[in-house]
Scaffold this motif. Structure first.
Motif, PDB file in Angstrom:
ATOM      1  N   VAL A 175       0.855  -1.183   0.000  1.00 53.44           N
ATOM      2  CA  VAL A 175       0.000   0.000   0.000  1.00 53.44           C
ATOM      3  C   VAL A 175       0.888   1.229   0.000  1.00 53.44           C
ATOM      4  O   VAL A 175       1.793   1.351   0.845  1.00 53.44           O
ATOM      5  N   GLN A 176       0.650   2.113  -0.960  1.00 55.27           N
ATOM      6  CA  GLN A 176       1.384   3.373  -1.070  1.00 55.27           C
ATOM      7  C   GLN A 176       0.424   4.526  -0.778  1.00 55.27           C
ATOM      8  O   GLN A 176      -0.720   4.529  -1.233  1.00 55.27           O
ATOM      9  N   HIS A 177       0.928   5.523  -0.005  1.00 57.87           N
ATOM     10  CA  HIS A 177       0.044   6.656   0.300  1.00 57.87           C
ATOM     11  C   HIS A 177       0.861   7.899   0.627  1.00 57.87           C
ATOM     12  O   HIS A 177       1.841   7.843   1.365  1.00 57.87           O
ATOM     13  N   ASN A 178       0.429   9.012   0.026  1.00 53.90           N
ATOM     14  CA  ASN A 178       0.870  10.324   0.484  1.00 53.90           C
ATOM     15  C   ASN A 178      -0.114  10.723   1.583  1.00 53.90           C
ATOM     16  O   ASN A 178      -1.259  11.089   1.310  1.00 53.90           O
ATOM     17  N   VAL A 179       0.336  10.633   2.832  1.00 54.40           N
ATOM     18  CA  VAL A 179      -0.587  10.833   3.956  1.00 54.40           C
ATOM     19  C   VAL A 179      -0.904  12.302   4.208  1.00 54.40           C
ATOM     20  O   VAL A 179      -1.829  12.609   4.969  1.00 54.40           O
ATOM     21  N   SER A 180      -0.141  13.212   3.580  1.00 51.32           N
ATOM     22  CA  SER A 180      -0.313  14.668   3.690  1.00 51.32           C
ATOM     23  C   SER A 180       0.178  15.183   5.031  1.00 51.32           C
ATOM     24  O   SER A 180      -0.267  14.731   6.101  1.00 51.32           O
ATOM     25  N   GLY A 230      -7.514  11.206   5.614  1.00 54.94           N
ATOM     26  CA  GLY A 230      -7.383  12.619   5.954  1.00 54.94           C
ATOM     27  C   GLY A 230      -6.442  13.358   5.032  1.00 54.94           C
ATOM     28  O   GLY A 230      -6.037  14.488   5.326  1.00 54.94           O
ATOM     29  N   SER A 231      -6.089  12.751   3.902  1.00 59.44           N
ATOM     30  CA  SER A 231      -5.127  13.319   2.957  1.00 59.44           C
ATOM     31  C   SER A 231      -5.829  13.858   1.721  1.00 59.44           C
ATOM     32  O   SER A 231      -6.988  13.528   1.445  1.00 59.44           O
ATOM     33  N   ASP A 232      -5.120  14.666   0.947  1.00 58.79           N
ATOM     34  CA  ASP A 232      -5.633  15.121  -0.347  1.00 58.79           C
ATOM     35  C   ASP A 232      -5.310  14.124  -1.459  1.00 58.79           C
ATOM     36  O   ASP A 232      -5.628  14.378  -2.629  1.00 58.79           O
ATOM     37  N   HIS A 233      -4.684  12.997  -1.124  1.00 62.26           N
ATOM     38  CA  HIS A 233      -4.455  11.894  -2.044  1.00 62.26           C
ATOM     39  C   HIS A 233      -5.258  10.687  -1.582  1.00 62.26           C
ATOM     40  O   HIS A 233      -5.562  10.557  -0.393  1.00 62.26           O
ATOM     41  N   LEU A 234      -5.565   9.775  -2.518  1.00 62.40           N
ATOM     42  CA  LEU A 234      -6.082   8.464  -2.152  1.00 62.40           C
ATOM     43  C   LEU A 234      -4.931   7.471  -2.115  1.00 62.40           C
ATOM     44  O   LEU A 234      -3.984   7.583  -2.913  1.00 62.40           O
ATOM     45  N   PRO A 235      -4.986   6.490  -1.217  1.00 63.12           N
ATOM     46  CA  PRO A 235      -3.956   5.445  -1.227  1.00 63.12           C
ATOM     47  C   PRO A 235      -4.177   4.485  -2.408  1.00 63.12           C
ATOM     48  O   PRO A 235      -5.259   4.413  -2.979  1.00 63.12           O
ATOM     49  N   VAL A 236      -3.131   3.749  -2.752  1.00 59.69           N
ATOM     50  CA  VAL A 236      -3.258   2.669  -3.729  1.00 59.69           C
ATOM     51  C   VAL A 236      -2.730   1.379  -3.095  1.00 59.69           C
ATOM     52  O   VAL A 236      -1.803   1.404  -2.295  1.00 59.69           O
ATOM     53  N   VAL A 237      -3.369   0.270  -3.474  1.00 55.26           N
ATOM     54  CA  VAL A 237      -2.913  -1.044  -3.042  1.00 55.26           C
ATOM     55  C   VAL A 237      -2.554  -1.847  -4.273  1.00 55.26           C
ATOM     56  O   VAL A 237      -3.221  -1.750  -5.305  1.00 55.26           O
ATOM     57  N   ALA A 238      -1.482  -2.619  -4.181  1.00 53.76           N
ATOM     58  CA  ALA A 238      -1.014  -3.425  -5.322  1.00 53.76           C
ATOM     59  C   ALA A 238      -0.657  -4.824  -4.878  1.00 53.76           C
ATOM     60  O   ALA A 238      -0.098  -5.024  -3.796  1.00 53.76           O
TER      61      ALA A 238
END
Length: 331
Positions: free
Chosen positions: A115-120, A316-324
């Motif tokens: 899982v990748q995420h820009n948590v902000s 709570g971020s302005d990005h959505l996470p992605v799962v691969a």
């Protein structure tokens, strides 16, 4: 006042309605726009990247499909065969360029679920963010924009499932398995301040099979400069240097999770994509979270196969996470 008088023994008949006009200037305009769109799709790599325009066009290229749908509706209403043929041609070019960007959804069945995420760094809901990330049952998290407060809060929430952690600067890796050989990844362009720390690398020590090296990467953003347009030069130079880092990495199995601040169609990402690949999945956007138009958050791999990728729910971020799902080689 004119009064029409019927001839003796005759009847007044209403004039026949005019046949609905086909084509016309609007149909010509539709055909021209469709052909122009087809040329842009086919030759997007030739668009000059002046003020970041080329990069911007390539990032939003899949959305030209929406324009083609509108053009198809107008062509049908105008009953213009020329416009219909032009739109059909453009749709074929769109499919040739953009359909390969589709990807299977992640199922959680990979050898390594990442899982990748820009948590902000402005995230005010770290606990809710951790819940969304854990719901995907990851083996590895790669997070960027990690502040000390977010680090502490997220670690406290995920430590039971992901007890191993490595954080440098504002990027980090959380893992179900031990982490070894943790290193900073330097892809800082010349002229950027020395404190710039946006990459980390660690070997994931799995209990059996191959041990991949995992990267967490945060590329610079594209900026809008007054009277200068979009500027992407810092990001582009950073991505070029990141490509060099990956090329020099001696490990045969590499997994990279990162906010790369661009889509897979963007020419700026070519140095990275020469070293690591993924099913594109650009139709599952991650940014902005409220209306996710583009996927700029990615999981890429070398010596392994990313078999599925999906965007997760909002945090709570302005990005959505992605799962691969990542399938690793036998080893």
């Amino acid at each position: 006042m004119h009064t029409e008088v019927a001839p003796v023994g005759g009847v007044i008949t209403a004039p026949a309605p005019r046949p609905r006009r086909r084509g016309g200037p609007l149909a010509v305009l539709v055909a021209l726009v469709a052909v122009a769109t087809a040329l842009l799709l086919a030759l997007h790599g030739q668009v000059p990247d002046v003020y970041g325009i080329g990069s911007l066009v390539e990032s939003f290229l899949p959305w030209s499909g929406v324009l083609l749908l509108v053009l198809a509706g107008v062509a049908a209403l105008r009953r213009s065969w020329a416009a219909v043929v032009a739109v059909a041609f453009a749709a074929g070019v769109w499919a040739w360029v953009c359909w390969p960007l589709t990807a299977p959804d992640a199922t959680g069945a990979g050898d390594l679920v990442v899982v990748q995420h820009n948590v902000s760094d402005e995230n005010t809901d770290p606990l809710g963010t951790a819940e969304v990330l854990l719901a995907a049952e990851p083996d590895v998290l790669t997070l960027v924009e990690v502040t000390p407060a977010l680090d502490a809060a997220i670690t406290a929430e995920v430590s039971d499932e992901l007890p191993y952690r490595a954080v440098l600067g504002t990027v980090g890796i959380w893992s179900r398995y031990p982490l070894a050989d943790v290193e900073s990844v330097d892809f800082r362009p010349t002229g950027v301040v020395a404190q710039w720390q946006r990459g980390i690398r660690a070997v994931v020590d799995r209990p059996d099979g191959v041990d991949p090296v995992v990267y967490a990467i945060h590329a610079p953003s594209v900026r809008l400069v007054p009277r200068g347009g979009f500027t992407s030069s810092t990001r582009d130079r950073a991505l070029g240097l990141l490509g060099d880092v990956l090329a020099d990495d001696p490990r045969s199995v590499v997994v990279l999770g990162g906010d790369l601040n661009t889509t897979l169609l963007d020419r700026a990402l070519a140095p990275v994509l020469r070293e690591v690949t993924t099913p594109a999945g650009s139709f599952g956007g991650t940014f902005p979270a409220a209306v996710p138009l583009v996927r700029i958050d990615h999981v890429l791999a070398r010596g392994a196969e990313v078999t599925g990728v999906s965007a997760l729910g909002s945090t709570g971020s302005d990005h959505l996470p992605v799962v691969a799902d990542v399938d690793l080689p036998d080893g």
